[in-house]
Design a protein around this motif. Structure first.
Motif, PDB file in Angstrom:
ATOM      1  N   GLU A 162       0.856  -1.197   0.000  1.00  0.00           N
ATOM      2  CA  GLU A 162       0.000   0.000   0.000  1.00  0.00           C
ATOM      3  C   GLU A 162       0.886   1.240   0.000  1.00  0.00           C
ATOM      4  N   PRO A 163       0.812   2.067  -1.038  1.00  0.00           N
ATOM      5  CA  PRO A 163       1.698   3.226  -1.120  1.00  0.00           C
ATOM      6  C   PRO A 163       1.243   4.443  -0.325  1.00  0.00           C
ATOM      7  N   ASP A 164      -0.007   4.474   0.145  1.00  0.00           N
ATOM      8  CA  ASP A 164      -0.505   5.672   0.812  1.00  0.00           C
ATOM      9  C   ASP A 164      -0.063   5.730   2.272  1.00  0.00           C
ATOM     10  N   LEU A 165       0.687   6.775   2.597  1.00  0.00           N
ATOM     11  CA  LEU A 165       1.229   6.932   3.941  1.00  0.00           C
ATOM     12  C   LEU A 165       0.132   7.037   4.994  1.00  0.00           C
ATOM     13  N   VAL A 166      -0.852   7.876   4.765  1.00  0.00           N
ATOM     14  CA  VAL A 166      -1.908   8.076   5.762  1.00  0.00           C
ATOM     15  C   VAL A 166      -2.641   6.767   6.035  1.00  0.00           C
ATOM     16  N   ALA A 167      -2.956   6.028   5.003  1.00  0.00           N
ATOM     17  CA  ALA A 167      -3.635   4.741   5.188  1.00  0.00           C
ATOM     18  C   ALA A 167      -2.787   3.793   6.028  1.00  0.00           C
ATOM     19  N   ASN A 168      -1.486   3.754   5.756  1.00  0.00           N
ATOM     20  CA  ASN A 168      -0.605   2.849   6.493  1.00  0.00           C
ATOM     21  C   ASN A 168      -0.440   3.266   7.950  1.00  0.00           C
ATOM     22  N   LEU A 169      -0.294   4.554   8.193  1.00  0.00           N
ATOM     23  CA  LEU A 169      -0.189   5.028   9.575  1.00  0.00           C
ATOM     24  C   LEU A 169      -1.486   4.754  10.325  1.00  0.00           C
ATOM     25  N   ALA A 170      -2.617   4.994   9.668  1.00  0.00           N
ATOM     26  CA  ALA A 170      -3.916   4.779  10.300  1.00  0.00           C
ATOM     27  C   ALA A 170      -4.129   3.306  10.659  1.00  0.00           C
TER      28      ALA A 170
END
Length: 159
Positions: free
Chosen positions: A30-38
């Motif tokens: 998953e390349p999306d930072l916000v999604a991964n942090l969340a």
């Protein structure tokens, strides 16, 4: 991976050994930072039930609130201020058994009693911190430090 987690009861080491691979699978590819942090903080909160868990990201000369789970939080923290800012400045994990005894502690919530902050280091620079608070005194220890540092180092997302 399915978004269902396998939450286990039992000792802290077993809980970390169970949840860390699940978090890595959640963020893999998953390349999306916000999604991964969340997803990372949601999984940690679900497994451990901590009072507050979240990320702050370095933006200029401040840490800025990023995805978190728990009550509302301080939005911006200067380098060297409080536990998070000190962890950033020193580029090391800080375990605080009693936040009231930490010089310059920033009280985002009076219910927080102890804290661990793990710096996110990428390419030799602190790019953020993982902040975890408990409503109990002396809650975090070297086991938490070991596994949270392992988690942060092993996550394949750029912060």
């Amino acid at each position: 991976m399915a978004e269902d987690l396998s939450i286990i009861q039992g000792d802290k080491i077993a809980a970390y050994k169970s949840i860390i691979p699940q978090i890595k699978a959640l963020v893999e590819g998953e390349p999306d930072l916000v999604a991964n942090l969340a997803n990372t903080v949601a999984a940690l909160k679900e497994q451990f039930g901590w009072f507050w868990v979240g990320f702050y990201l370095v933006k200029g000369d401040e840490l800025v609130l990023a995805p978190f789970q728990g009550p509302v939080a301080c939005t911006r923290i200067k380098k060297g201020r409080g536990v998070c800012g000190s962890s950033w400045a020193e580029a090391r994990t800080l375990i605080v058994p009693d936040v009231e005894a930490f010089p310059g502690h920033i009280a985002c919530s009076s219910l927080s009693k102890s804290e661990i902050v793990v710096p996110v280091i990428r390419h030799g620079q602190v790019t953020g911190v993982l902040d975890v608070d408990s409503e109990h005194l002396n809650y975090f220890d070297e086991t938490d430090q070991q596994f949270l540092e392992e988690l942060i180092a092993g996550l394949d997302f750029a912060v």
